[in-house]
Design a protein around this motif. Structure first.
Motif, PDB file in Angstrom:
ATOM      1  N   ASP A   1       0.842  -1.187   0.000  1.00 34.45           N
ATOM      2  CA  ASP A   1       0.000   0.000   0.000  1.00 34.45           C
ATOM      3  C   ASP A   1       0.876   1.236   0.000  1.00 34.45           C
ATOM      4  OD1 ASP A   1      -1.837   1.948   0.306  1.00 34.45           O
ATOM      5  OD2 ASP A   1      -2.773   1.140   2.113  1.00 34.45           O
ATOM      6  N   TRP A   2       0.831   1.999  -1.081  1.00 32.92           N
ATOM      7  CA  TRP A   2       1.697   3.162  -1.220  1.00 32.92           C
ATOM      8  C   TRP A   2       1.376   4.198  -0.151  1.00 32.92           C
ATOM      9  CZ3 TRP A   2       5.953   5.179  -2.256  1.00 32.92           C
ATOM     10  CH2 TRP A   2       6.109   6.478  -2.676  1.00 32.92           C
ATOM     11  N   ASP A   3       0.080   4.380   0.165  1.00 34.83           N
ATOM     12  CA  ASP A   3      -0.278   5.320   1.220  1.00 34.83           C
ATOM     13  C   ASP A   3       0.346   4.912   2.546  1.00 34.83           C
ATOM     14  OD1 ASP A   3      -1.926   7.457   0.242  1.00 34.83           O
ATOM     15  OD2 ASP A   3      -3.406   5.953  -0.283  1.00 34.83           O
ATOM     16  N   GLU A   4       0.311   3.627   2.821  1.00 34.30           N
ATOM     17  CA  GLU A   4       0.855   3.139   4.081  1.00 34.30           C
ATOM     18  C   GLU A   4       2.370   3.293   4.126  1.00 34.30           C
ATOM     19  OE1 GLU A   4      -1.024  -0.299   6.141  1.00 34.30           O
ATOM     20  OE2 GLU A   4       0.865  -1.237   5.658  1.00 34.30           O
ATOM     21  N   ILE A   5       3.011   3.054   2.997  1.00 36.08           N
ATOM     22  CA  ILE A   5       4.472   3.223   2.939  1.00 36.08           C
ATOM     23  C   ILE A   5       4.836   4.677   3.180  1.00 36.08           C
ATOM     24  CG2 ILE A   5       6.461   3.127   1.395  1.00 36.08           C
ATOM     25  CD1 ILE A   5       5.114   0.727   0.082  1.00 36.08           C
ATOM     26  N   MET A   6       4.155   5.587   2.530  1.00 38.44           N
ATOM     27  CA  MET A   6       4.442   6.996   2.739  1.00 38.44           C
ATOM     28  C   MET A   6       4.240   7.371   4.194  1.00 38.44           C
ATOM     29  SD  MET A   6       5.469   8.454   0.035  1.00 38.44           S
ATOM     30  CE  MET A   6       5.270  10.101   0.676  1.00 38.44           C
ATOM     31  N   ASN A   7       3.188   6.836   4.813  1.00 39.28           N
ATOM     32  CA  ASN A   7       2.926   7.140   6.209  1.00 39.28           C
ATOM     33  C   ASN A   7       4.023   6.591   7.108  1.00 39.28           C
ATOM     34  OD1 ASN A   7       0.981   8.129   8.318  1.00 39.28           O
ATOM     35  ND2 ASN A   7       1.096   5.983   8.906  1.00 39.28           N
ATOM     36  N   ASP A   8       4.489   5.381   6.798  1.00 37.75           N
ATOM     37  CA  ASP A   8       5.510   4.756   7.633  1.00 37.75           C
ATOM     38  C   ASP A   8       6.862   5.432   7.474  1.00 37.75           C
ATOM     39  OD1 ASP A   8       3.793   2.962   8.700  1.00 37.75           O
ATOM     40  OD2 ASP A   8       4.284   1.333   7.311  1.00 37.75           O
TER      41      ASP A   8
ATOM     42  N   GLU B   1      -3.489   6.030  -9.811  1.00 34.13           N
ATOM     43  CA  GLU B   1      -4.785   6.700  -9.821  1.00 34.13           C
ATOM     44  C   GLU B   1      -5.521   6.576  -8.495  1.00 34.13           C
ATOM     45  OE1 GLU B   1      -7.195   2.973 -11.933  1.00 34.13           O
ATOM     46  OE2 GLU B   1      -6.924   4.868 -12.983  1.00 34.13           O
ATOM     47  N   ASN B   2      -5.140   5.616  -7.642  1.00 33.55           N
ATOM     48  CA  ASN B   2      -5.817   5.431  -6.355  1.00 33.55           C
ATOM     49  C   ASN B   2      -5.116   6.145  -5.209  1.00 33.55           C
ATOM     50  OD1 ASN B   2      -7.765   3.644  -7.515  1.00 33.55           O
ATOM     51  ND2 ASN B   2      -6.247   1.999  -7.453  1.00 33.55           N
ATOM     52  N   LEU B   3      -3.972   6.719  -5.447  1.00 34.49           N
ATOM     53  CA  LEU B   3      -3.180   7.338  -4.394  1.00 34.49           C
ATOM     54  C   LEU B   3      -3.726   8.718  -4.031  1.00 34.49           C
ATOM     55  CD1 LEU B   3      -0.561   7.475  -2.651  1.00 34.49           C
ATOM     56  CD2 LEU B   3       0.559   8.447  -4.642  1.00 34.49           C
ATOM     57  N   ASN B   4      -3.712   9.005  -2.747  1.00 33.96           N
ATOM     58  CA  ASN B   4      -4.006  10.365  -2.286  1.00 33.96           C
ATOM     59  C   ASN B   4      -2.769  11.210  -2.572  1.00 33.96           C
ATOM     60  OD1 ASN B   4      -4.696  12.723  -1.011  1.00 33.96           O
ATOM     61  ND2 ASN B   4      -5.203  11.778   0.951  1.00 33.96           N
ATOM     62  N   ILE B   5      -2.674  11.678  -3.786  1.00 30.32           N
ATOM     63  CA  ILE B   5      -1.444  12.309  -4.264  1.00 30.32           C
ATOM     64  C   ILE B   5      -1.180  13.634  -3.565  1.00 30.32           C
ATOM     65  CG2 ILE B   5      -2.663  13.378  -6.197  1.00 30.32           C
ATOM     66  CD1 ILE B   5       0.984  12.088  -6.126  1.00 30.32           C
ATOM     67  N   ASP B   6      -2.214  14.352  -3.167  1.00 29.15           N
ATOM     68  CA  ASP B   6      -2.001  15.611  -2.451  1.00 29.15           C
ATOM     69  C   ASP B   6      -1.252  15.362  -1.139  1.00 29.15           C
ATOM     70  OD1 ASP B   6      -3.284  16.960  -4.439  1.00 29.15           O
ATOM     71  OD2 ASP B   6      -5.207  17.101  -3.400  1.00 29.15           O
ATOM     72  N   LYS B   7      -1.655  14.328  -0.424  1.00 29.26           N
ATOM     73  CA  LYS B   7      -0.988  13.996   0.836  1.00 29.26           C
ATOM     74  C   LYS B   7       0.433  13.496   0.579  1.00 29.26           C
ATOM     75  CE  LYS B   7      -1.287  10.777   4.730  1.00 29.26           C
ATOM     76  NZ  LYS B   7      -2.068   9.668   5.331  1.00 29.26           N
ATOM     77  N   ALA B   8       0.594  12.648  -0.430  1.00 33.01           N
ATOM     78  CA  ALA B   8       1.925  12.117  -0.740  1.00 33.01           C
ATOM     79  C   ALA B   8       2.894  13.240  -1.095  1.00 33.01           C
ATOM     80  CB  ALA B   8       1.828  11.110  -1.880  1.00 33.01           C
ATOM     81  N   LEU B   9       2.437  14.205  -1.898  1.00 30.39           N
ATOM     82  CA  LEU B   9       3.297  15.330  -2.260  1.00 30.39           C
ATOM     83  C   LEU B   9       3.639  16.177  -1.038  1.00 30.39           C
ATOM     84  CD1 LEU B   9       1.741  16.541  -5.631  1.00 30.39           C
ATOM     85  CD2 LEU B   9       3.953  15.442  -5.303  1.00 30.39           C
ATOM     86  N   LYS B  10       2.685  16.371  -0.168  1.00 33.98           N
ATOM     87  CA  LYS B  10       2.932  17.155   1.036  1.00 33.98           C
ATOM     88  C   LYS B  10       4.037  16.522   1.873  1.00 33.98           C
ATOM     89  CE  LYS B  10       0.660  18.888   5.212  1.00 33.98           C
ATOM     90  NZ  LYS B  10      -0.614  18.954   5.978  1.00 33.98           N
ATOM     91  N   LEU B  11       3.966  15.202   2.044  1.00 29.36           N
ATOM     92  CA  LEU B  11       4.964  14.505   2.858  1.00 29.36           C
ATOM     93  C   LEU B  11       6.327  14.485   2.177  1.00 29.36           C
ATOM     94  CD1 LEU B  11       2.764  11.506   4.015  1.00 29.36           C
ATOM     95  CD2 LEU B  11       3.282  13.587   5.275  1.00 29.36           C
ATOM     96  N   LEU B  12       6.347  14.178   0.893  1.00 33.87           N
ATOM     97  CA  LEU B  12       7.617  14.112   0.173  1.00 33.87           C
ATOM     98  C   LEU B  12       8.310  15.468   0.113  1.00 33.87           C
ATOM     99  CD1 LEU B  12       7.146  11.742  -2.893  1.00 33.87           C
ATOM    100  CD2 LEU B  12       8.861  11.571  -1.103  1.00 33.87           C
ATOM    101  N   LEU B  13       7.569  16.484  -0.274  1.00 30.83           N
ATOM    102  CA  LEU B  13       8.175  17.807  -0.426  1.00 30.83           C
ATOM    103  C   LEU B  13       8.606  18.377   0.918  1.00 30.83           C
ATOM    104  CD1 LEU B  13       5.859  19.376  -3.161  1.00 30.83           C
ATOM    105  CD2 LEU B  13       8.074  18.268  -3.438  1.00 30.83           C
TER     106      LEU B  13
END
Length: 542
Positions: free
Chosen positions: A24-31, A214-226
């Motif tokens: 789960d990409w969302d879970e990986i980003m969170n972890d 297409e299923n990723l919450n990309i706004d959240k992922a970008l916020k965390l990455l950036l």
């Protein structure tokens, strides 16, 4: 602290009953990035309670030789990491009674990390320094039956050579390997160990971000990455130059606003299929990211125009600063783009060299006129399936003269020999022309096209009224032709195609589907053009 590492005990226990790990990409980003212990205990350099902006968290910098016990890195203990403590962590059954303080590490380290780390000791050779700061003193090994190979050791055993591990590779080699990984795989690698974590966040690896989910919450992922990439240069990512967010359908204006604020050095932005973004957010991106040269908004159905924001216009000193310095713009499948939008784009993006307007059905000859008048350096243009574009538009494009190298007017029903004649007369350096489906185009314009545009490399004449006379001229003058399509040109015979096969010896692709050719002609073509891919529909040619 035991609950603070969301990538630790909680994650390990949550995933213990799941057969799939880290999918789960969302879970990986969170972890990896959004750990509770990091967000609560680690402060931004500009928000430090000490009031000293230059004080950055120690976990952002590579481990030093200092013996300081202050560390907020999620894989580091609060006490110095010694070999004895390390041995006790790797082999809890053989821990000494004097190492109770070192066992604090267990409460902060993810359980899945410990299970992997516990196998780092391999037979007959010293362990690799996976955890930064480990001392070089002698380690008392457990009984021989307890020694195991590392689960992520890469065995490079050859005749006459010893075994080795990926942990023994130098940092330069590891960075080279990581440079080939996409963004999500890089984030997974950050979970392996401390060394990999530090290497993964090396700025040189983050010149490009590629996320296509297409299923990723990309706004959240970008916020965390950036946010993570902006720690050493607060609030901005100075290394990020390219961002590919194709098919991230959940991307919204909020994500684009974040990109515009955090990525001032952005040069390339791919937003294919991001159908929720609007003009306001896109205008903010092009206004703040002044180095942006490549913008792809294919399938962004809400986009109708691109311009500078009022704030950017107010801050501009001269006419030069009121320009958007895009070189490539792809507006394919933007159905609401019309002539008014084209006028705005042409006025602000006068430096455009490549623009693609496929299936922008509302654009007419007037919009093409705005483009030709303002974008005088235009080299490539595609208006395929823009059925309202006709000969008047091509006459305006002919004013570009020697700059124009690529033109596609496929399925533009209003294009005829008149418009193609203007292009043939003035655009003599044309390399690519697609008039497929323009049924009003015939030998009348193809003959002067072959005579003037002798550097032609690719030509699509599908469903045009072309005969052998036009092919004879192509074979005589366009000898460097590499791709030719005469699909469904029913008036073409064996003589015309054979002339092309003899004259255009560099052909790599030939489409003769729907042409009435004999099997002998096909065999001759195949013999003359041995390296050419020939498309046909005659079963007798096989």
């Amino acid at each position: 602290m035991a609950e603070g590492g969301t990538g630790g005990v909680a994650t390990a226990s949550r995933m213990a009953g799941s057969p799939q790990m880290f999918t789960d990409w969302d879970e990986i980003m969170n972890d990896i990035v959004h750990n509770k212990d990091i967000t609560e205990l680690i402060e931004s350099p500009l928000e430090s309670s000490s009031g000293i902006a230059s004080d950055s968290p120690t976990w952002l910098r590579p481990p030093s030789s200092s013996n300081s016990s202050l560390s907020t890195y999620k894989f580091r203990s609060s006490s110095p990491d010694t070999d004895e403590a390390r041995s006790n962590r790797l082999n809890p059954g053989y821990a000494s009674s004097s190492s109770s303080n070192d066992m604090i590490f267990d409460s902060a380290v993810p359980q899945h990390f410990l299970t992997h780390e516990a196998r780092l000791l391999s037979k007959n050779y010293a362990y690799s320094p996976i955890v930064a700061g480990a001392a070089a003193s002698t380690l008392t090994p457990p009984p021989p039956q307890q020694w195991r190979d590392s689960p992520y050791d890469i065995i490079l055993k050859k005749k006459g050579r010893m075994w080795t591990s990926i942990a023994n590779l130098p940092d330069e080699a590891m960075l080279n390997i990581f440079s080939y990984l996409p963004t999500n795989h890089l984030c997974r690698c950050a979970r392996v160990c401390t060394r990999w974590y530090n290497l993964v966040w090396e700025p040189s690896l983050w010149t490009k971000i590629q996320i296509n989910d297409e299923n990723l919450n990309i706004d959240k992922a970008l916020k965390l990455l950036l946010r993570r990439l902006s720690y050493e240069t607060p609030h901005v990512c100075l290394t990020l130059e390219s961002m590919n967010l194709k098919q991230c359908v959940r991307l919204s204006d909020k994500g684009l606003h974040l990109i515009s604020k955090r990525c001032p050095e952005l040069r390339q932005l791919e937003l294919n299929g991001c159908r929720n973004i609007t003009n306001n957010a896109l205008c903010e991106v092009v206004s703040r990211c002044i180095n942006l040269q490549h913008l792809n908004v294919t399938g962004c159905v809400l986009i109708t125009s691109i311009s500078l924001t009022p704030e950017a216009l107010n801050q501009a000193n001269g006419s030069h600063n009121k320009q958007i310095f895009l070189r490539l713009l792809d507006l394919t499948d933007c159905p609401h783009l019309d002539n008014v939008g084209m006028q705005t784009i042409a006025s602000y993006c006068s430096q455009l060299q490549y623009i693609y307007l496929r299936r922008c059905m509302r654009i007419t000859d007037t919009g093409i006129q705005y483009l030709a008048n303002s974008c005088t350096m235009l080299r490539e243009l595609s208006v395929s399936d823009c059925r309202k574009v006709g000969d008047l538009g091509l006459r305006e494009l002919s004013r570009l003269e020697l700059n124009l190298r690529y033109l596609s007017v496929a399925k533009c029903d209003m294009v005829s020999d008149i418009g193609v004649g203007f292009i043939a007369k003035y655009c003599r350096k044309l390399r690519y022309l697609n008039v497929r489906g323009c049924v009003a185009v015939s030998d009348i314009s193809i003959v002067p096209l072959a005579q003037n545009c002798t550097r032609m490399r690719s030509l699509d004449l599908g469903k045009c009224e072309v005969t052998d006379a036009g092919l004879f001229m192509l074979a005589r003058h366009c000898t460097q032709l590499k791709k030719l399509s005469v699909k469904s040109c029913e008036e073409i015979t064996d003589e015309g195609v054979l002339a092309v096969a003899k004259g255009c010896k560099h052909l790599q692709h030939l489409n003769i589907q729907g042409c009435h050719l004999s099997p002998d002609a096909y065999r001759t073509i195949k013999r003359l053009l041995k390296r050419c891919i020939i498309e046909h529909t005659n079963p007798g040619f096989c």
